[in-house]
Structure formats: C-alpha cells, structure tokens
Motif scaffolding. Structure first.
Motif, PDB file in Angstrom:
ATOM      1  N   PRO A   1      -6.757  64.951  44.576  1.00  0.00           N
ATOM      2  CA  PRO A   1      -5.585  64.403  45.269  1.00  0.00           C
ATOM      3  C   PRO A   1      -4.695  63.597  44.321  1.00  0.00           C
ATOM      4  N   ARG A   2      -3.449  63.416  44.734  1.00  0.00           N
ATOM      5  CA  ARG A   2      -2.566  62.464  44.062  1.00  0.00           C
ATOM      6  C   ARG A   2      -2.910  61.063  44.562  1.00  0.00           C
ATOM      7  N   ARG A   3      -3.438  60.236  43.693  1.00  0.00           N
ATOM      8  CA  ARG A   3      -3.773  58.868  44.095  1.00  0.00           C
ATOM      9  C   ARG A   3      -2.529  58.077  44.454  1.00  0.00           C
ATOM     10  N   GLU A   4      -1.396  58.423  43.817  1.00  0.00           N
ATOM     11  CA  GLU A   4      -0.178  57.636  44.010  1.00  0.00           C
ATOM     12  C   GLU A   4       0.623  58.081  45.223  1.00  0.00           C
ATOM     13  N   GLN A   5       0.097  59.036  45.999  1.00  0.00           N
ATOM     14  CA  GLN A   5       0.877  59.629  47.066  1.00  0.00           C
ATOM     15  C   GLN A   5       0.555  58.988  48.420  1.00  0.00           C
ATOM     16  N   GLY A   6       0.704  57.679  48.524  1.00  0.00           N
ATOM     17  CA  GLY A   6       0.484  57.009  49.800  1.00  0.00           C
ATOM     18  C   GLY A   6      -0.864  57.355  50.387  1.00  0.00           C
ATOM     19  N   ASP A   7      -0.929  57.511  51.716  1.00  0.00           N
ATOM     20  CA  ASP A   7      -2.191  57.786  52.386  1.00  0.00           C
ATOM     21  C   ASP A   7      -2.454  59.265  52.599  1.00  0.00           C
ATOM     22  N   SER A   8      -1.441  60.119  52.459  1.00  0.00           N
ATOM     23  CA  SER A   8      -1.659  61.539  52.717  1.00  0.00           C
ATOM     24  C   SER A   8      -2.464  62.167  51.587  1.00  0.00           C
ATOM     25  N   PHE A   9      -3.037  63.338  51.873  1.00  0.00           N
ATOM     26  CA  PHE A   9      -3.787  64.056  50.834  1.00  0.00           C
ATOM     27  C   PHE A   9      -2.874  65.147  50.285  1.00  0.00           C
ATOM     28  N   GLN A  10      -2.210  64.830  49.178  1.00  0.00           N
ATOM     29  CA  GLN A  10      -1.393  65.822  48.490  1.00  0.00           C
ATOM     30  C   GLN A  10      -2.149  66.301  47.263  1.00  0.00           C
ATOM     31  N   VAL A  11      -2.214  67.598  47.097  1.00  0.00           N
ATOM     32  CA  VAL A  11      -2.974  68.185  45.994  1.00  0.00           C
ATOM     33  C   VAL A  11      -2.249  67.905  44.674  1.00  0.00           C
ATOM     34  N   LYS A  12      -2.956  67.302  43.731  1.00  0.00           N
ATOM     35  CA  LYS A  12      -2.417  67.069  42.392  1.00  0.00           C
ATOM     36  C   LYS A  12      -2.827  68.188  41.435  1.00  0.00           C
ATOM     37  N   HIS A  13      -4.076  68.666  41.593  1.00  0.00           N
ATOM     38  CA  HIS A  13      -4.593  69.645  40.648  1.00  0.00           C
ATOM     39  C   HIS A  13      -5.577  70.551  41.367  1.00  0.00           C
ATOM     40  N   VAL A  14      -5.504  71.846  41.035  1.00  0.00           N
ATOM     41  CA  VAL A  14      -6.446  72.844  41.556  1.00  0.00           C
ATOM     42  C   VAL A  14      -7.268  73.343  40.378  1.00  0.00           C
TER      43      VAL A  14
ATOM     44  N   LEU B   1      -4.255  77.828  47.187  1.00  0.00           N
ATOM     45  CA  LEU B   1      -3.735  76.451  47.211  1.00  0.00           C
ATOM     46  C   LEU B   1      -3.067  76.124  45.873  1.00  0.00           C
ATOM     47  N   GLN B   2      -2.044  75.262  45.941  1.00  0.00           N
ATOM     48  CA  GLN B   2      -1.265  74.916  44.760  1.00  0.00           C
ATOM     49  C   GLN B   2      -1.024  73.413  44.700  1.00  0.00           C
ATOM     50  N   PRO B   3      -0.784  72.869  43.488  1.00  0.00           N
ATOM     51  CA  PRO B   3      -0.374  71.463  43.391  1.00  0.00           C
ATOM     52  C   PRO B   3       0.877  71.223  44.240  1.00  0.00           C
ATOM     53  N   GLY B   4       0.881  70.094  44.942  1.00  0.00           N
ATOM     54  CA  GLY B   4       1.989  69.761  45.829  1.00  0.00           C
ATOM     55  C   GLY B   4       1.708  70.068  47.284  1.00  0.00           C
ATOM     56  N   ASP B   5       0.729  70.957  47.565  1.00  0.00           N
ATOM     57  CA  ASP B   5       0.361  71.213  48.956  1.00  0.00           C
ATOM     58  C   ASP B   5      -0.186  69.937  49.588  1.00  0.00           C
ATOM     59  N   VAL B   6       0.139  69.740  50.859  1.00  0.00           N
ATOM     60  CA  VAL B   6      -0.358  68.577  51.599  1.00  0.00           C
ATOM     61  C   VAL B   6      -1.356  69.067  52.646  1.00  0.00           C
ATOM     62  N   ILE B   7      -2.594  68.582  52.564  1.00  0.00           N
ATOM     63  CA  ILE B   7      -3.628  68.985  53.526  1.00  0.00           C
ATOM     64  C   ILE B   7      -3.354  68.287  54.855  1.00  0.00           C
TER      65      ILE B   7
ATOM     66  N   PRO C   1     -14.415  70.529  33.284  1.00  0.00           N
ATOM     67  CA  PRO C   1     -13.210  71.316  32.984  1.00  0.00           C
ATOM     68  C   PRO C   1     -12.298  70.584  31.993  1.00  0.00           C
ATOM     69  N   ASN C   2     -11.572  71.349  31.215  1.00  0.00           N
ATOM     70  CA  ASN C   2     -10.597  70.771  30.300  1.00  0.00           C
ATOM     71  C   ASN C   2      -9.285  70.492  31.021  1.00  0.00           C
ATOM     72  N   GLN C   3      -8.483  69.618  30.417  1.00  0.00           N
ATOM     73  CA  GLN C   3      -7.109  69.368  30.838  1.00  0.00           C
ATOM     74  C   GLN C   3      -6.996  68.955  32.297  1.00  0.00           C
ATOM     75  N   ILE C   4      -7.805  67.975  32.692  1.00  0.00           N
ATOM     76  CA  ILE C   4      -7.635  67.356  34.005  1.00  0.00           C
ATOM     77  C   ILE C   4      -6.450  66.400  33.906  1.00  0.00           C
ATOM     78  N   PRO C   5      -5.402  66.592  34.694  1.00  0.00           N
ATOM     79  CA  PRO C   5      -4.200  65.765  34.535  1.00  0.00           C
ATOM     80  C   PRO C   5      -4.473  64.290  34.818  1.00  0.00           C
ATOM     81  N   LEU C   6      -3.728  63.436  34.134  1.00  0.00           N
ATOM     82  CA  LEU C   6      -3.868  61.999  34.324  1.00  0.00           C
ATOM     83  C   LEU C   6      -3.160  61.568  35.602  1.00  0.00           C
ATOM     84  N   PRO C   7      -3.686  60.545  36.279  1.00  0.00           N
ATOM     85  CA  PRO C   7      -2.985  60.031  37.457  1.00  0.00           C
ATOM     86  C   PRO C   7      -1.735  59.253  37.042  1.00  0.00           C
TER      87      PRO C   7
END
Length: 645
Positions: free
Chosen positions: A344-357, A368-374, A426-432
């Motif tokens: 999830p995007r930690r910085e995205q308020g309370d919703s669960f928005q996908v940051k990385h798949v 599923l893709q980054p940016g999708d909101v569960i 996994p390699n290249q896990i994006p930074l928050p």
C-alpha cells in the motif's frame, strides 16, 4: 522434627505476605502441633526422585540435576510428579520411598502435556496414597503448605502460604503464595490437615514449554494442579496414554482476552469447529453450559480440556442461537497465510491504494496495477489499510477471495487465489514517500533521544527519521542488544540510513554492561514497545524485532510469545531451543535469518522443517562478512514487505 517445625514457625517472617491479613484464622495457640500433624499425615505419601543422565541444557537453561519430589497415588507404586523433573530426558529414574534408604528403579508411564505432569511406576506394594481435598472444599484464603523432599531424604522441606486464587492459567491451577520452585516441583500443596490440594508445577499463562513458569520461582506466585482432577485422568495415564491439550480450531481478535468479545474471526479448515458447523462472526455465549462474555472466558473452559474431550458450544448467529457438539483434537491442520502480492501507499490517507505490485504475484496475474484503490474484500467494504490487513490476515494459501477495486473512475471486481509469500527478497521495492508534501504540512520532530519507562526502570535510545510527514505512519525496528553493547558504531549510520529512507523508528533498550536479557524483563520490554507504538503513529504491520546478538533463544521466544505485537523477526544466530507455536489466522509473522549461509546445512534443514510444519515463512538471506550498504538495503526491503497484502 519438633525443633525443625518450631524453627519454621518462628521464622515465619521470612515468608510473610501482606495478603495474609485477609487469610483464614491460623491456629496460633497450637500452631506447631497443627503443622506437625499435617506433615505427619502427608509424609508417608511423599517420595524423593533422582534422575540419571540426559541433557545438560534445556531451552538455553542449565538442566537441574538435584533430587525432586513426587506424590504416591496408588498403593501399588504409582507416583505423580511434575514433568519439569524429566525435561532433560534422563536415562534412568530412581525413587526413594518414605522410611526407606533403598532407591528403586521407576518407569515413566505417561505424561500430561496440558498440566505438565508425569506418572511414574515403581515395583512396590502397601504404599500410602495421598488423600485429595475435594474441589468444592478448596477455598481462597485458606492456609497451605508447599512440600518437597529435596534437601533431606528423611524429612520434607516446607513453605507456608495461602491459597490466593483458583482456576488460574486457563482454569488449570490453584495459585498459592507459598514458595514454589524446583526444590518442591512435583510435591504436594496440602491443607492444615495434611490432605493434598494439588501437585506443584511450573506454569505460565503465555507459554507451554518444558521450562515455562520456572522464572517465577519463589516469587509469591506458584501453581498446583488439583489432585482430584489428576485422579480423574489417572486411568488414562496408567494405560500409557499421552494426554495433550485439546484444540477447537477457532481464532479471535488479537486483543487482550479479558477485554475482547468472543466473536469468532476464523474457523480453521478441517478443524473440530469447522466440522461442527461453527462460522466466522458467531459469538460464543456458552461453553459446556458456562456463560461466556470474553475470549478469556472461552480459554478458561477449553484451556482445561484434553484432546479427545467432548465440548458443547452455544453461539449467537444473527438473530438465532445455535448449539453444536465437537471433540477436541491434539493438532490442527497447519495454517499458512496467503498473499495478494501488493504494497500500500503509506502516505495515502486511510484508503488502501496500491503502491507496488510484486512481479509474478497473483495480484499481477489478476491485472492489478499501482494506483488501484481496493474497495472491498469478499463483499466487505475496505475503508482503510487496517481493514484490508485484518481481513487478509485471516485467509490462508489457496483461499479464493473476491476483490473490489477502483481504477480511475471505473470500479471492477476480480477473483484471486491467494499464494505463499516470496521465497527470495524481491529487488527494487519502491521507497515510501515520507517527506511533507509542502511547507504547510507538519513534520515530525526527528532525531536521537533517550527515553525511560519509570514503572520498569528501563531506558532506551530512540531514533525518529528527520523530515517525515506527521500523518504518514512509520514502522518500528526494535533492537534487543546484549551485554549493554548497543548497535555497533560502524553499523549505526547504516541502520539510521535505512530507517530514514524506509520510514522506520529505531529503538534500542538499554541494559547494564555484561548483563543479559531474561524472562524477568519481558514485561518491561513489552511495555517499551507498547509505549513507542502508542506515542508515535506506527503501522502495526511494520513492527519488527531485531535479535542480532548472542541471545537468539530469548529473542526468538519473546517474538513468538508476542506475535500480536511483532510481525517480523530478524536473527543472525541459531536458537538452541524455542517453543514454536502453530501459525494462526490473524497473526501474520515472518522470520529472516540474516547471514543464513553460515548455518550448517543439517541445522538449516531442521529450522526450515520446523517453520514449514508450524506454518511460518522463514527466509535465509546471505550477507557479506563485513556488512555492506546492499546488505542493509535488502534487509530494509524485507522489513517494508511486512506490509505486503
């Protein structure tokens, strides 16, 4: 004997407890005669036990080698005692009967793993079995004697105290403030007439290992298993049956049991509960006819039952009440958590928005893709990251879930079969994204500080990353150092770096130089973590325990005991022995062995087998002999992935 008892009574101040003010009246005028009579009555039923051979170390503790105690329960040589006396797996057991100097060979007949008892048999006849106090006559506040036959084979050692509580440790035990320790484990707790209230054993509400509860010796908290309850299972034990704790196969919320409503959060597939028809969200209202109000109430009843016992459970299901009967079992099918493979995007308020798949994950295969909101999980609305984390943690591998999500303006639904977590980091896990979005957004006060828990006299160093947005949740790395060493100076900069870029607080409890953490420190360490989590905005999925020192056994057991708090454990040396519980729904927990290439293959295989059998994810991660930035980056990626759903 008279001189011994008089000395005990005159020295009673050594055992004085303020709770005695509320005790039943003590027969002060003829105290010596009362004590003498009680001891004379029990002495013919008290044996001395000695063991030969076996292990030198048990669960990182030196094995006790001195004499212990047992209680005669049949005229033909059956003796009940504490299983602690045999944790070292002796090659021979010798028993000295009362009034005799001859040591007889004893055979171990069976163990009661629930109540930590062992039944022995010697070839003898005409012995004097102990008389049990009926359960309904045992009263809180009554006087009691804790006896052993350790120091002197010809007379018992004794401590005077009170019965301070009943049905303790999930309904199994009488609690006493008499001194209880290896000196009298296996001996009796008797009333002032010499009848036996119970058999003295070490017990712990949190653990069930062979040495659990030993750290409480002589603390004013001791336990005894009621002898009348022991007699009820003697027939099963004398037939050689190994009595094991009974399991239903349900899980509840991971909050303190005394405060939690008994609403079932998960029913283990193939368990007695599943076969009986219990369902998620059923609220337990009765067990075996006893009203239930909390999770602790369920454990109080079921925790005192054996595998093979029948249990009746009444639940509230919507507007209806349902009653089911089930038979408890000794083992449940191993549960392994299932994952989507999204962060999830930690910085995205309370919703669960996908940051990385994650690449090759079931989420990627489902599109599923980054940016999708569960939006939903099996039809239940997801309004926060915590919602999805809680629901996903209840699902196992191969579970099929229906996921609702929004992409742009479009809402979609997809069915996904959950899979095991990654087998390599996994390699290249994006930074928050941690920094404030603009100058007006408040930032945390970061930097180094020293804190102190006054209630526990525990100090700890705390590092909070600088320039992190106040509303972005952080993780917590809790480092348990050894011997007062702290984090090595040549590593500290790297630890702080990964905490800055990954958004983790670093906490290091302090201890005096040369000292080691022990079970007596657990309450303080738990309070330390609770305080940090409470005072800072911590993502509960990102709390990891770092045990990078020479106490992997303590650190590993501490983490396993407090899996409701820690979601990850990092160790770099092999524990000598820890009690690894079975994985449970609702408690995600992963283990990283940092430097796993240094573990001998047989030990590595054994560790992997235990983790597999218990359902935990264990990853062996190589590292350089001299740690590099890449080593730290991989560890920090693993820690970030504790938040993976």
């Amino acid at each position: 004997m008279k001189h011994f008892l008089l000395g005990l009574f005159i020295g009673m101040g050594l055992f004085w407890n303020s709770g005695w003010a509320n005790a039943a009246p003590f027969p002060a005028e003829n105290a010596e005669a009362v004590l003498a009579e009680a001891m004379l009555r029990i002495e013919p039923s008290l044996v001395r036990i000695e063991t030969v051979g076996g292990l030198d170390v048990i669960e990182d503790m030196l094995a006790a080698t001195g004499p212990t105690t047992g209680v005669i329960v049949s005229a033909d040589g059956e003796i009940i005692t504490s299983s602690f006396n045999f944790a070292m797996k002796p090659t021979a057991v010798l028993v000295t009967l009362p009034g005799s100097q001859q040591r007889l060979n004893a055979k171990i007949i069976a163990h009661d793993q629930l109540k930590k008892l062992t039944l022995l048999k010697v070839e003898a006849s005409g012995l004097t079995p102990a008389e049990a106090v009926p359960l309904d006559q045992i009263q809180v506040g009554q006087w009691a004697l804790a006896l052993g036959r350790t120091y002197d084979a010809t007379k018992p050692n004794v401590s005077l105290g009170l019965v301070s509580a009943l049905k303790r440790v999930e309904g199994k035990a009488i609690q006493t403030d008499a001194k209880v320790s290896p000196v009298n484990y296996g001996g009796p707790l008797v009333d002032l007439t010499g009848r036996v209230l119970g058999i003295l054993v070490p017990l712990s509400p949190q653990e069930s290992s062979a040495t659990a509860g030993v750290n409480w010796y002589d603390s004013g908290i001791g336990f005894a298993i009621p002898l009348q309850e022991v007699q009820q299972v003697l027939e099963r034990m004398r037939s050689g049956e190994e009595l094991k704790p009974g399991l239903m196969g349900v899980s509840f919320d991971a909050t303190p049991g005394m405060l939690t409503e008994p609403v079932i959060r998960e029913v283990r597939p193939g368990s007695p509960a599943a076969e009986a028809g219990l369902l998620k969200d059923d609220r337990v209202i009765q067990v075996n006819g006893q009203p239930i109000r909390t999770v602790a109430g369920v454990r109080q009843v079921v925790g005192n039952r054996y595998a093979g016992d029948d249990v009746t459970v009444q639940v509230q299901r919507g507007e209806k009440q349902e009653s089911v009967s089930l038979k408890l079992v000794a083992e449940l099918q191993t549960f392994r958590h299932g994952y989507l493979g999204v962060l999830p995007r930690r910085e995205q308020g309370d919703s669960f928005q996908v940051k990385h798949v994650l690449a090759d994950s079931v989420a990627e295969k489902a599109g599923l893709q980054p940016g999708d909101v569960i939006l939903s999980w099996n039809g239940t609305a997801v309004t926060s990251r915590a919602d999805l984390s809680r629901m996903a943690a209840l699902e196992g591998e191969s579970a099929e879930v229906e996921l609702g999500y929004r992409r742009g303006e479009n809402e979609q639904t997809v069915k996904i079969t959950l899979a095991a977590p990654f087998s390599a980091i996994p390699n290249q896990i994006p930074l928050p994204a941690l920094a404030p979005a603009n100058e007006q957004e408040p930032a945390r006060a970061g930097g180094d500080s020293e804190k102190r828990l006054a209630d526990y006299a525990l100090s700890y160093d705390l590092y909070i990353p600088e320039q992190t947005a106040a509303d972005v949740p952080l993780g917590l790395m809790f480092w348990l150092n050894t011997g007062g060493q702290g984090i090595p100076a040549d590593q500290l900069a790297q630890w702080k770096r990964i905490c800055r870029v990954r958004g983790f607080i670093l906490a290091v409890p302090k201890m005096e130089t040369g000292q080691r953490w022990g079970s007596d420190d657990e309450l303080a360490l738990r309070a330390c973590v609770d305080t940090i989590v409470r005072e800072n905005q911590i993502d509960p999925d990102l709390v990891v325990l770092l045990g990078l020192g020479d106490q992997p056994t303590f650190v590993g057991q501490f983490a396993m005991t407090h899996r409701d708090l820690f979601h990850g454990l990092v160790i770099d040396s092999v524990p000598t022995r820890i009690e690894v519980p079975f994985n449970e729904p609702g408690h995600r927990f992963r283990i990283l062995f940092w430097g796993g290439e240094n573990v001998p293959p047989p030990i590595r295989a054994a560790l992997g087998q235990v983790a597999e059998q218990r359902g935990f994810s264990l990853l062996f991660q190589p590292r350089a002999e001299t740690l590099t930035p890449d080593d730290f980056d991989l560890l920090s990626s693993w820690a970030e992935l504790l938040g993976m759903q």
